[in-house]
Write an enzyme that holds these catalytic residues in place. Structure first.
Site, short mmCIF file in Angstrom:
data_model
loop_
_atom_site.label_atom_id
_atom_site.label_comp_id
_atom_site.label_asym_id
_atom_site.label_seq_id
_atom_site.Cartn_x
_atom_site.Cartn_y
_atom_site.Cartn_z
CE LYS A 178 -4.30 -1.88 1.87
NZ LYS A 178 -5.31 -1.84 2.95
NE ARG A 185 -7.53 -8.52 1.65
CZ ARG A 185 -7.27 -7.80 0.56
NH1 ARG A 185 -6.36 -6.85 0.61
NH2 ARG A 185 -7.94 -8.03 -0.56
#
Length: 382
Positions: A331, A364
């Protein structure tokens, strides 16, 4: 002058530390509570409640901080900060249960929060995007054959859960219809069922229709990045399927504009209240609390600095009483948009290794293999 030598102890296993210095083994299971500390923030107490908590804390050899006007009663409500070792907090909790003004319930809640929980082994949730525009691997597994190959690779690499999504929720994206999502998810679920693959399957969707159809096809977790906000029927779908788990994620808004909504009065408190209220709503509708997982929503309506603040303080959210999932893989908080994915994965692993050491419940990730390798390499972290 005596040459003293001292060091700070960071080992969470204080019982082991006490035994190593020759402490009485027959008493160490009780004594360890005197060496373990916790600080609790209690919201919205009345002056009467605050003064009682303060006096009980002082009587137990610790303290409680409140608004300065609590003692005079010139304020209607105040938050308070209560601190102490586990023995002191346990005694305060018992004394609170003998007090008026609803403090009996507070005492029970404090007892619950200081009850030791067994350390968990972090579970790895592997990501399978069957999308064209996901921020990291959009289009790579869009074709059925590629999706199945990656599914089997994630399982081989050691994933504990597979999270399948057919809708990108990166900043700036718009929604994908339920029919379009199912067009790409359904064949994968049918393959899993046909081949009797036992690994738990999570479906990354905001759509109640998609969730309902995928549950019929064997999905055991629904990962709703909107936290029930996008589709008001989602919570009912989960309530009607008591065997299914749900991930309730925090997001400040929808993906198309969430990065325009990063202003919080108090980042940690605001997100905490939001998740706490959604958990309460879910349980009021019959969803079992043990089936709820919370996700702090890294990258969903947060600045880079806010994301790192959440990572530093994620353990505060354990107080809600649900497993915590954190997804930071590749991210923008890594601040390396032009780097190849294998480089992003190394820095993802570095941050996730801290979370694994702190016993977060789920991570995740895109690259399951390197995370599984790390966890096998350093079993003491677990």
């Amino acid at each position: 002058m005596h040459d003293f030598l001292l060091k700070k102890i960071s080992n969470d296993n204080i019982e082991k530390e006490l035994i190593e210095i020759g402490y009485d083994k027959s008493y160490v299971h009780k004594a360890k509570n005197k060496f373990q500390y916790m600080t609790l923030k209690i919201f919205g107490i009345t002056p009467a409640q605050g003064n009682i908590i303060k006096q009980l804390a002082l009587s137990c050899g610790t303290d409680c901080g409140t608004n300065k006007d609590v003692i005079t009663g010139k304020i209607e409500k105040s938050d308070c900060i209560l601190t102490g070792n586990f023995s002191q907090l346990s005694l305060i909790a018992k004394k609170l249960q003998l007090q008026p003004f609803g403090l009996k319930d507070l005492g029970k809640l404090i007892e619950e929060k200081i009850t030791p929980k067994a350390n968990v082994k972090t579970k790895i949730m592997g990501i399978l995007n069957v999308t064209t525009n996901s921020f990291s691997d959009g289009g790579k597994y869009y074709k059925f054959e590629d999706a199945i190959e990656h599914l089997n690779q994630l399982i081989k690499d050691g994933a504990d859960v597979i999270d399948i999504g057919a809708e990108s929720t990166k900043p700036g994206t718009n929604g994908v219809s339920a029919d379009k999502q199912l067009e790409h998810i359904t064949p994968v679920l049918e393959y899993i069922k046909k081949n009797d693959i036992k690994i738990p399957i999570s479906i990354d969707t905001r759509s109640a229709v998609v969730a309902s159809e995928c549950i019929k096809l064997g999905a055991s977790i629904i990962n709703d990045v909107s936290g029930f906000d996008y589709d008001k029927d989602m919570i009912n779908v989960i309530a009607q399927n008591p065997e299914v788990k749900v991930v309730i994620q925090h997001s400040s808004s929808t993906p198309d504009n969430m990065q325009q909504h990063t202003d919080y009065k108090n980042l940690i408190n605001d997100i905490y209240f939001s998740l706490e209220n959604k958990v309460k709503l879910a349980t009021s509708l019959g969803i079992k609390k043990e089936n709820i997982i919370i996700d702090l929503g890294i990258g969903f309506g947060k600045t880079r600095e806010q994301n790192f603040e959440l990572l530093k303080r994620w353990r505060e959210f354990q107080t809600i009483g649900c497993p915590v999932l954190i997804g930071l893989s590749r991210k923008s908080l890594l601040n390396m948009p032009q780097a190849p994915n294998d480089e992003k994965d190394l820095y993802t692993l570095a941050l996730d290794s801290i979370l694994i050491n702190e016993n977060v419940d789920y991570i995740r990730v895109h690259n399951v293999k390197i995370h599984k390798t790390l966890m096998d390499m350093i079993p003491d972290l677990l």
